[in-house]
Enzyme design. Structure first.
Site, mmCIF file in Angstrom:
data_model
loop_
_atom_site.group_PDB
_atom_site.id
_atom_site.type_symbol
_atom_site.label_atom_id
_atom_site.label_comp_id
_atom_site.label_asym_id
_atom_site.label_seq_id
_atom_site.Cartn_x
_atom_site.Cartn_y
_atom_site.Cartn_z
ATOM 1 N N TYR A 53 0.867 -1.252 0.123
ATOM 2 C CA TYR A 53 -0.019 -0.095 -0.163
ATOM 3 C C TYR A 53 0.947 1.450 0.085
ATOM 4 O O TYR A 53 2.017 1.028 0.575
ATOM 5 C CB TYR A 53 -1.108 0.060 1.206
ATOM 6 C CG TYR A 53 -1.870 -1.003 1.220
ATOM 7 C CD1 TYR A 53 -2.131 -1.674 -0.010
ATOM 8 C CD2 TYR A 53 -2.600 -1.090 2.457
ATOM 9 C CE1 TYR A 53 -3.286 -3.022 0.345
ATOM 10 C CE2 TYR A 53 -3.700 -2.035 2.384
ATOM 11 C CZ TYR A 53 -3.992 -3.107 1.394
ATOM 12 O OH TYR A 53 -4.900 -4.102 1.405
ATOM 13 N N SER A 236 -13.406 -4.243 0.344
ATOM 14 C CA SER A 236 -14.303 -3.837 -0.438
ATOM 15 C C SER A 236 -15.848 -3.949 -0.188
ATOM 16 O O SER A 236 -16.569 -4.495 -1.368
ATOM 17 C CB SER A 236 -14.051 -4.570 -2.087
ATOM 18 O OG SER A 236 -12.738 -3.864 -2.373
ATOM 19 N N LEU A 238 -17.981 -2.041 -0.110
ATOM 20 C CA LEU A 238 -18.896 -0.904 -0.788
ATOM 21 C C LEU A 238 -18.306 -1.090 -2.229
ATOM 22 O O LEU A 238 -18.873 -0.348 -2.956
ATOM 23 C CB LEU A 238 -18.531 0.594 -0.189
ATOM 24 C CG LEU A 238 -19.002 0.846 1.151
ATOM 25 C CD1 LEU A 238 -18.322 2.323 1.400
ATOM 26 C CD2 LEU A 238 -20.539 0.563 1.519
#
Length: 347
Positions: A53, A236, A238
């Site tokens: 990330y 995830s 959403l």
């Protein structure tokens, strides 16, 4: 805030986990610190990150920056012991991470030490295999997944090597528990069986995608979760922001994930328009924010250990965390079931 057991580890995690993959590109260090401060004040004790990330977008220049931001927050806040910290070892495919090679014993040891340095801590609570060397059906890979290409002997040897290495790191005090990500039911069960047969660390969790538009976890993996006490960490929830409705009718808000990562990992395509519209209408019918409807549904699932939220603004973060207080009526749950029956997998 509710708290759930992380597998059989004795570690208790908040049902909402703070995801971090936008920190370092879409979010500054100060904004990341503000998110962590607010989340902890709301009862969140679980942060999830990865050496890869940020991912919005991924790049050699920013890789590792998210862990750096968490490390500086630990230094500033002094709250390391209050947080259950999860991170991951990246797999193959990126030449700037261990020359792009597959996950192996040396790579795991190197990745753990590098993450510990960035995170400014001497232990990681949950260390996860980001994806299996043999490949995964995650990231829209389900449409052309072919297990017949896999080498069983090689896979089992690799799982054993990973578990042995992780066991050494547990004994050394560098990690407390282990987890998987983007893994299958068969792969998860093999990790469990090999660990139990050899006295090695037992998998505590699986971090896979789960949301109103993508629910394969409801089947074989749910069965593994139930019988083997391996909870889901849903990423995830959403669908990359799609379930908020902000991308309906081709919209691409400036600064949104779709404006950076295109089709949001293959999720943003015409087939999702109709089911998202149905979910939005259901949310409005019951007077619920669409994001909170999606998150609250995830929180009802019996296999759920924690739902990983991610936000680029404080308003989004506050909305997402408040989903913990949303109770879905029988009518709303029936509406969700009806939509799922009509659109069983739209992304």
């Amino acid at each position: 805030m509710k708290y759930n057991n992380l597998g059989r580890t004795g570690i208790s995690v908040s049902e909402i986990c703070l995801g971090t993959m936008t920190w370092g590109t879409q979010n500054t260090e100060a904004e990341a610190h503000e998110q962590m401060d607010y989340a902890v004040d709301q009862g969140v004790n679980f942060f999830d990150t990865a050496e890869l990330y940020p991912t919005t977008p991924v790049s050699a220049e920013t890789q590792g920056r998210t862990e750096d931001y968490i490390g500086t927050w630990f230094q500033k806040s002094g709250k390391r012991k209050d947080i259950v910290l999860a991170t991951k070892v990246a797999g193959s495919g990126r030449d700037y991470i261990r020359n792009g090679r597959e996950i192996d014993a040396a790579g795991i040891r190197e990745a753990v030490d590098t993450s510990l340095s960035r995170l400014k801590t001497d232990y990681i609570d949950l260390y996860q295999i980001h994806w299996p060397n043999r490949g995964t059906y995650a990231f829209r890979g389900n449409w052309n997944f072919d297990a017949s290409r896999q080498d069983k002997v090689k896979t089992l040897e690799e799982i054993t090597e990973k578990l042995q290495t992780l066991g050494e790191l547990v004994k050394a005090g560098k990690i407390r528990a282990i987890g998987l990500s983007n893994e299958s039911a068969w792969g998860t069960q093999k990790f469990i069986d090999i660990a139990e047969a050899n006295g090695l660390p037992r998998v505590a969790s699986i971090q896979n995608e789960y949301n109103l538009l993508y629910r394969p976890y409801d089947l074989d993996l749910a069965e593994v979760s139930h019988h083997e006490d391996v909870g889901l960490l849903a990423y995830s929830p959403l669908a990359g922001g799609i379930l908020t409705g902000k991308y309906q009718s081709g919209a691409r808000p400036e600064g949104s994930r779709a404006s950076i990562n295109g089709d949001i990992g293959g999720r943003l395509q015409p087939l999702q328009e109709a089911p998202v519209k149905a979910c939005l209408e259901l949310a409005y019918e019951h007077g619920i924010d669409p994001a909170q409807l999606a998150l609250a549904f995830c929180l009802t699932r019996p296999f759920m250990a924690s739902v990983i939220i991610g936000a680029t603004t404080m308003e989004q973060l506050k909305t997402d965390i408040a989903a913990k207080d949303v109770v879905l009526s029988d009518e709303a749950l029936k509406g969700i079931a009806d939509i799922h029956r009509q659109y069983p997998m739209a992304i």
